[in-house]
Design an enzyme around this catalytic site. Sequence first.
Site, short mmCIF file in Angstrom:
data_model
loop_
_atom_site.label_atom_id
_atom_site.label_comp_id
_atom_site.label_asym_id
_atom_site.label_seq_id
_atom_site.Cartn_x
_atom_site.Cartn_y
_atom_site.Cartn_z
N ARG A 151 0.82 -1.22 0.00
CA ARG A 151 0.00 0.00 0.00
C ARG A 151 0.85 1.26 0.00
O ARG A 151 0.59 2.19 -0.76
CB ARG A 151 -0.95 -0.01 1.21
CG ARG A 151 -2.10 -1.01 1.11
CD ARG A 151 -3.02 -0.88 2.31
NE ARG A 151 -2.32 -1.21 3.54
CZ ARG A 151 -2.34 -2.41 4.11
NH1 ARG A 151 -3.01 -3.39 3.55
NH2 ARG A 151 -1.69 -2.63 5.23
N ILE A 152 1.85 1.31 0.88
CA ILE A 152 2.68 2.52 0.95
C ILE A 152 3.54 2.64 -0.30
O ILE A 152 3.70 3.73 -0.86
CB ILE A 152 3.56 2.51 2.22
CG1 ILE A 152 2.67 2.50 3.47
CG2 ILE A 152 4.49 3.71 2.24
CD1 ILE A 152 3.45 2.37 4.78
N ARG A 172 8.16 -10.25 -4.04
CA ARG A 172 8.32 -11.71 -4.16
C ARG A 172 7.68 -12.26 -5.43
O ARG A 172 8.15 -13.23 -6.01
CB ARG A 172 7.76 -12.41 -2.92
CG ARG A 172 8.65 -12.30 -1.71
CD ARG A 172 8.02 -12.92 -0.48
NE ARG A 172 6.85 -12.18 -0.03
CZ ARG A 172 6.14 -12.46 1.05
NH1 ARG A 172 6.48 -13.50 1.81
NH2 ARG A 172 5.10 -11.73 1.40
N ARG A 229 12.37 -0.46 7.21
CA ARG A 229 12.95 -0.86 8.48
C ARG A 229 14.48 -0.81 8.36
O ARG A 229 15.04 -1.22 7.35
CB ARG A 229 12.51 -2.29 8.86
CG ARG A 229 11.09 -2.39 9.39
CD ARG A 229 11.00 -1.84 10.81
NE ARG A 229 9.74 -2.17 11.47
CZ ARG A 229 8.75 -1.32 11.64
NH1 ARG A 229 8.84 -0.10 11.16
NH2 ARG A 229 7.66 -1.69 12.29
N GLU A 258 17.56 1.87 16.67
CA GLU A 258 17.02 3.19 17.01
C GLU A 258 16.88 3.34 18.53
O GLU A 258 16.54 2.38 19.22
CB GLU A 258 15.66 3.37 16.32
CG GLU A 258 15.77 3.37 14.82
CD GLU A 258 14.42 3.48 14.11
OE1 GLU A 258 13.39 3.57 14.82
OE2 GLU A 258 14.39 3.47 12.88
N HIS A 276 13.21 8.74 12.21
CA HIS A 276 12.02 7.90 12.07
C HIS A 276 10.74 8.74 12.21
O HIS A 276 9.92 8.50 13.11
CB HIS A 276 12.04 6.77 13.10
CG HIS A 276 11.18 5.60 12.69
ND1 HIS A 276 11.41 4.32 13.12
CD2 HIS A 276 10.06 5.51 11.90
CE1 HIS A 276 10.51 3.49 12.62
NE2 HIS A 276 9.67 4.20 11.88
#
Length: 315
Positions: A151-152, A172, A229, A258, A276
């Site tokens: 979605r992002i 994938r 990430r 982080e 972040h």
Amino acid sequence: MTTVLLVGKAHPRFRERLAPHFDLIELPTADPADITPEMAGRTQGVTTFNQMTPALIDALPNLKIVANFGVGYDGVDATYAASKNVLVTNTPEVLDEEVADTTIGLLLNTVRLLPQAENYLRAGKWVKEGAFRLSPLSLRGRHIGMYGMGRIGQQIARRLEAFNVKISYHTRSPRKDVQYDYHASLKALAEAVDTLVCIVPKTPDTRQTINTEILGALGKNGVLINVGRGWTVSEDDLAKALENGVIAGAGLDVFEDEPNVPEALMKFDNVSLLPHVASASVVTRNAMADLVCDNLIAYFEAGKPITPVPETPVK
């Protein structure tokens, strides 16, 4: 009245939205050792900021639902929760556009050196030393490779279309709902493009997949952007690639450990670093908090949460 445990840092919206529906107990840590017998006996629902281990689940024998604040839930053992008949929810979609907007900003900052230009102005150097240097890179004519097309990723790609850049992607398996060129491997994608945008989740399959080999394939004009990430990028390999001119620059919003950012990445003028903040607006974080609350209210009032994760489907 049903009891909900607020684990870790509690968003102010949780108290405001949940207090009329539930008894609320706060647990500042995510340490199972801090669970009192009263908490263990009463708690049926939990809010968490991606911190829910099997031990914590076991410490709450009457737990029915874990409502996670965030799209990513790698810190919540959803598979274990499913084995205990505990539902897990997350907060998809409400932050997609904010993260996509930030990604475009981070990309522009990286290729055009905009933060460095602002610092130059604020330091009075424009007056004392003249115009800021020309940026060696531009977004013009770039070929963007999307590592991840969820979605992002799709929201990012849609925004990039407005910049008249070519877009390709690797996941994938090919998606039937997008028209961009597909590459069957990350290396093939890196070889084909000059800009790599990473927006994949933290899974065993994505561990340090961006490494010396991939950065070398990206090439000397290459730019890496990571808003997924920190887990996905080998920060040591990235620092060496920047040091040796293997790639031209990088923009990072996420890191392996982080809030600790490697000193090796701090020294580069061609790197843009953010703490972040991709979804960190009041509007978006409130929307995320509301979805956490709506999931809990919907579950306990109607038996079905709004956004359960795939590992714990509603029966």
